[in-house]
Write an enzyme that holds these catalytic residues in place. Structure first.
Site, mmCIF file in Angstrom:
data_model
loop_
_atom_site.group_PDB
_atom_site.id
_atom_site.type_symbol
_atom_site.label_atom_id
_atom_site.label_comp_id
_atom_site.label_asym_id
_atom_site.label_seq_id
_atom_site.Cartn_x
_atom_site.Cartn_y
_atom_site.Cartn_z
ATOM 1 N N GLU A 1 -6.945 2.263 -3.605
ATOM 2 C CA GLU A 1 -5.357 2.091 -3.538
ATOM 3 C C GLU A 1 -4.912 0.677 -3.732
ATOM 4 O O GLU A 1 -3.889 0.320 -4.119
ATOM 5 C CB GLU A 1 -4.876 2.680 -2.405
ATOM 6 C CG GLU A 1 -3.248 3.014 -2.538
ATOM 7 C CD GLU A 1 -2.707 4.116 -1.237
ATOM 8 O OE1 GLU A 1 -1.791 3.699 -0.837
ATOM 9 O OE2 GLU A 1 -3.387 5.077 -1.295
ATOM 10 N N HIS B 1 -8.050 11.764 -2.513
ATOM 11 C CA HIS B 1 -7.368 10.499 -2.802
ATOM 12 C C HIS B 1 -6.975 10.550 -4.459
ATOM 13 O O HIS B 1 -7.775 11.282 -5.306
ATOM 14 C CB HIS B 1 -8.377 9.425 -2.666
ATOM 15 C CG HIS B 1 -8.175 8.009 -2.865
ATOM 16 N ND1 HIS B 1 -7.645 7.720 -4.263
ATOM 17 C CD2 HIS B 1 -8.032 6.985 -1.846
ATOM 18 C CE1 HIS B 1 -7.217 6.107 -3.869
ATOM 19 N NE2 HIS B 1 -7.320 5.952 -2.774
ATOM 20 N N PHE C 1 0.719 -1.187 0.240
ATOM 21 C CA PHE C 1 -0.040 -0.022 -0.110
ATOM 22 C C PHE C 1 0.635 1.303 0.229
ATOM 23 O O PHE C 1 2.185 1.128 0.240
ATOM 24 C CB PHE C 1 -0.896 0.083 1.300
ATOM 25 C CG PHE C 1 -2.425 -0.093 0.717
ATOM 26 C CD1 PHE C 1 -3.076 -0.878 0.355
ATOM 27 C CD2 PHE C 1 -3.247 1.111 1.044
ATOM 28 C CE1 PHE C 1 -4.173 -1.137 -0.022
ATOM 29 C CE2 PHE C 1 -4.473 1.267 0.901
ATOM 30 C CZ PHE C 1 -5.230 -0.244 0.275
ATOM 31 N N ARG D 1 -0.548 9.530 -0.398
ATOM 32 C CA ARG D 1 -1.598 10.146 -1.345
ATOM 33 C C ARG D 1 -1.466 11.477 -1.809
ATOM 34 O O ARG D 1 -2.009 11.985 -2.832
ATOM 35 C CB ARG D 1 -2.994 9.817 -0.646
ATOM 36 C CG ARG D 1 -3.350 8.235 -0.561
ATOM 37 C CD ARG D 1 -4.434 7.859 0.464
ATOM 38 N NE ARG D 1 -4.750 6.614 0.020
ATOM 39 C CZ ARG D 1 -5.746 6.159 0.936
ATOM 40 N NH1 ARG D 1 -6.445 6.747 1.795
ATOM 41 N NH2 ARG D 1 -5.885 4.858 0.621
ATOM 42 N N ARG E 1 -2.690 10.986 5.815
ATOM 43 C CA ARG E 1 -3.003 9.482 6.275
ATOM 44 C C ARG E 1 -2.386 8.683 5.251
ATOM 45 O O ARG E 1 -2.516 8.930 3.989
ATOM 46 C CB ARG E 1 -4.548 9.303 6.562
ATOM 47 C CG ARG E 1 -4.621 7.683 6.676
ATOM 48 C CD ARG E 1 -5.992 7.620 7.140
ATOM 49 N NE ARG E 1 -7.045 7.685 5.829
ATOM 50 C CZ ARG E 1 -7.204 6.675 4.991
ATOM 51 N NH1 ARG E 1 -6.543 5.669 5.150
ATOM 52 N NH2 ARG E 1 -7.957 6.938 4.104
ATOM 53 N N HIS F 1 -11.450 12.555 -0.056
ATOM 54 C CA HIS F 1 -11.507 11.297 0.515
ATOM 55 C C HIS F 1 -11.515 10.996 2.064
ATOM 56 O O HIS F 1 -12.146 10.353 2.635
ATOM 57 C CB HIS F 1 -10.346 10.547 0.128
ATOM 58 C CG HIS F 1 -10.418 8.807 0.409
ATOM 59 N ND1 HIS F 1 -11.354 8.266 -0.265
ATOM 60 C CD2 HIS F 1 -9.448 8.275 1.118
ATOM 61 C CE1 HIS F 1 -11.123 6.919 0.625
ATOM 62 N NE2 HIS F 1 -9.895 7.134 0.966
ATOM 63 N N GLN G 1 -7.554 15.244 2.930
ATOM 64 C CA GLN G 1 -6.795 14.239 1.949
ATOM 65 C C GLN G 1 -7.601 14.140 0.733
ATOM 66 O O GLN G 1 -8.873 13.877 0.704
ATOM 67 C CB GLN G 1 -6.512 12.904 2.496
ATOM 68 C CG GLN G 1 -5.905 11.928 1.753
ATOM 69 C CD GLN G 1 -5.541 10.748 2.380
ATOM 70 O OE1 GLN G 1 -6.228 9.787 2.477
ATOM 71 N NE2 GLN G 1 -4.314 10.733 2.902
ATOM 72 N N LEU H 1 -14.465 6.069 -5.369
ATOM 73 C CA LEU H 1 -13.289 5.827 -5.100
ATOM 74 C C LEU H 1 -12.804 4.537 -5.995
ATOM 75 O O LEU H 1 -13.545 3.788 -6.304
ATOM 76 C CB LEU H 1 -13.018 5.248 -3.534
ATOM 77 C CG LEU H 1 -11.756 4.739 -3.117
ATOM 78 C CD1 LEU H 1 -10.646 6.014 -3.089
ATOM 79 C CD2 LEU H 1 -11.875 4.148 -1.865
#
Length: 582
Positions: A252, A239, A124, A283, A395, A354, A237, A249
């Protein structure tokens, strides 16, 4: 027909039916089955936005990478946060991660498996090891369903489709809530020995978001109106891979399985921005890279020509078997919403709002702060609505589900211990609060305004997106604040076409719009004041991180007359701040 209840009493009331709230409720019930627990959800709990979490949750199980350690997970998290995360909280997050994953498995969560039966783990963004546990690309769905079923088994009272209007705080002490059932819109006083807020994020503050329609920041707004500060609200954030043009979305996890980001020339452009991590950079870095490609004319049009509004996420080289077994939901969404078959053609994507790094400030046991050193008695929070702060300015993917479970559990345990220590039900004269709630609802239903809620909300969201987006400047944000002052007047001039009290969704939208505005005003004010670039907060007029002046948390105190900003130190101890490069 029975008269509607005008007072409810529980030992603890939890607002929010997502992962953090449900995990806290489960822990309270485990610690003391005799406690009366009421969990209040604006939707059915299984429709909470947690159910949309796709990619997974990080934990050092060493199932795939035996070299991984909690210290490595902690360093990745702190570095990803651009050194704004509180490192004592990060240590707890990463050390407790393995045991909460095992606990979820024993509750019945069906994690994806390796061939030998162990829980699988994938790569990730921003993580240096393969440590993200997952259930295909429907991880939140898998976890939330099991938590809700366990709550039903343990006798937790679920108030499904109730809207909470107010958190009651008197003399620094949380005493209860004012809420109403969507079926009749009649305000009810709910009293408790402790109250927990777990209402999730506020992505609907912006016009393009992966968040569902219920993510309107109600919990943060009611906390702010009760005099509780909001922490680090400037850090929102984006994304990198929102499905264009709908904004939902594309997990990821897709890049974790090896998908490529390509521009109009077909180049994997992340080599120019984060050569060591490529598509698995954090991100904030990946989102800015995509926007820079678009601004440079290397985006793509629907006809394939250059200069368009999106880039491509290319899965084709992964093959049909991998796509359908590892990221089936991604394929389903692209095919359902756009008619794109990701096995044969790339997916159009661009950044979408996001996640909320900021929120209600808490300590590591979920106690809500009234200041940098004080606390609100009997008030707790966890999950995306809270700011503990393990994410700081940015994050890392797969740390949000982890935060909900780790700190939901810790907060539930702290509440159970707090109640068992002898906490009494506080005295409360609720008649004034009920009268004010009835008057507010009646005023909304009867107001003869000329503005439509949907249009005002759209203009507000457009303003936030245009003036507080991926790239920010003082001039932009000051203009945005001026426009918000104009929108505030329009909000007061809205009218409802539905004047009924049974299942009046327009009434809910009117209340949500006020929550969104409170949150948006706080975001813009805090962002305009922070004169540096850090994580998701990128100032073109202050392009560098400034640890000397801004290695600190923002505390924003809302009032009808404006927002007062104060600051609180960041907790260090594990890692000294350094240049953030990938």
């Amino acid at each position: 027909m029975n008269e509607p209840l005008n007072e409810l009493i529980h030992d603890v009331l939890i607002v929010g039916g997502g992962l953090a709230g449900c995990r806290a409720a489960l822990e309270i019930a485990r610690q003391n089955p005799k406690l009366s627990i009421g969990l209040v959800a604006k939707t059915h709990p299984i429709r909470s936005h947690s159910v949309a979490a796709q990619g997974g949750m990080a934990a050092v199980l060493n199932n795939v990478d035996p070299e991984d350690t909690w210290q490595a997970h902690a360093f990745d998290t702190v570095k990803g946060s651009d050194y704004l995360a509180d490192q004592d909280a990060v240590a707890i997050l990463t050390q407790e991660a393995p045991e909460v994953v095992v606990d979820l498995e024993r509750l019945g969560v069906l994690f994806s498996r390796l061939e030998d039966g162990r829980v699988a783990q994938r790569a990730f963004g921003g993580h240096s090891h393969r440590r993200t546990c997952y259930a295909a690309d429907k991880t939140g769905h898998a976890i939330l369903h099991e938590l809700v079923m366990n709550l039903k088994r343990m006798g937790v009272t679920l108030y499904e489709e109730w809207y909470v209007m107010r958190l009651i705080v008197e003399e620094g002490e949380a005493k209860g809530l004012v809420m109403f059932n969507l079926r009749d819109s009649q305000p009810v006083l709910a009293r408790a020995r402790a109250v927990m807020l777990a209402t999730g994020g506020y992505g609907r503050t912006f016009n393009t978001t992966s968040n569902d329609y219920a993510s309107t920041g109600d919990g943060l707004a009611m906390a702010a109106r009760a005099g509780i500060p909001l922490e680090d609200m400037e850090f929102v954030q984006f994304h990198p891979t929102g499905l264009y043009p709908v904004g939902v979305l594309v997990s990821e996890a897709v890049r974790g399985e090896g998908a490529y980001l390509r521009n109009a020339a077909g180049d994997r452009f992340m080599a120019d921005y984060a050569p060591s991590r490529m598509e698995l950079a954090p991100r904030d870095i990946t989102s800015r890279a995509i926007v820079k490609e678009l601004l440079a004319g290397r985006g793509i049009h629907l006809d394939g020509s250059a200069g368009g509004p999106f880039v491509h996420l290319d899965l084709r080289h992964l093959g049909e078997a991998t796509i359908m077994s590892r990221v089936p939901f991604c394929w389903e969404e692209a095919h359902r919403l756009l008619g794109v078959n990701a096995v044969e053609e790339p997916i159009p994507v661009r950044p979408t709002i996001h996640y909320s790094m900021g929120g209600i400030p808490t300590d590591v046991n979920g106690r809500v702060r009234s200041s940098g050193t004080g606390f609100v008695e009997a008030c707790f929070a966890a999950g995306e609505a809270a700011c503990v702060s393990v994410h700081g300015a940015n994050r890392l993917g797969s740390n949000s589900l982890l935060e909900c479970i780790v700190f939901g559990r810790r907060t539930g345990r702290a509440i159970a211990q707090y109640l068992d220590s002898g906490r009494k039900l506080p005295s409360l004269d609720g008649s004034r609060y009920l009268a004010e709630a009835r008057a507010q609802l009646q005023a909304l239903l009867e107001h003869p305004g000329s503005e439509r809620i949907a249009q005002v909300r759209q203009d507000f969201q457009d303003t936030m997106t245009q003036y507080c987006g991926v790239f920010r400047t003082a001039d932009l944000m000051q203009t945005g604040l001026e426009k918000l002052r104009e929108i505030a007047q329009r909000i007061e001039n809205t009218r409802l076409d539905d004047r009924g009290t049974c299942w009046n969704t327009e009434l809910i939208e009117a209340l949500e719009l006020r929550s969104l505005f409170t949150v948006g005003q706080t975001i813009l004010t805090a962002a305009e004041r922070r004169q540096e670039s850090r994580g998701a907060h990128c100032r073109e007029d202050y392009p560098d991180r400034n640890d000397q002046d801004y290695l600190k948390h923002t505390l924003a105190y809302w009032s009808p007359s404006g927002i007062d900003l104060q600051y609180m130190p960041v907790t260090l101890g594990l890692f000294e701040p350094q240049a953030r490069q990938y």
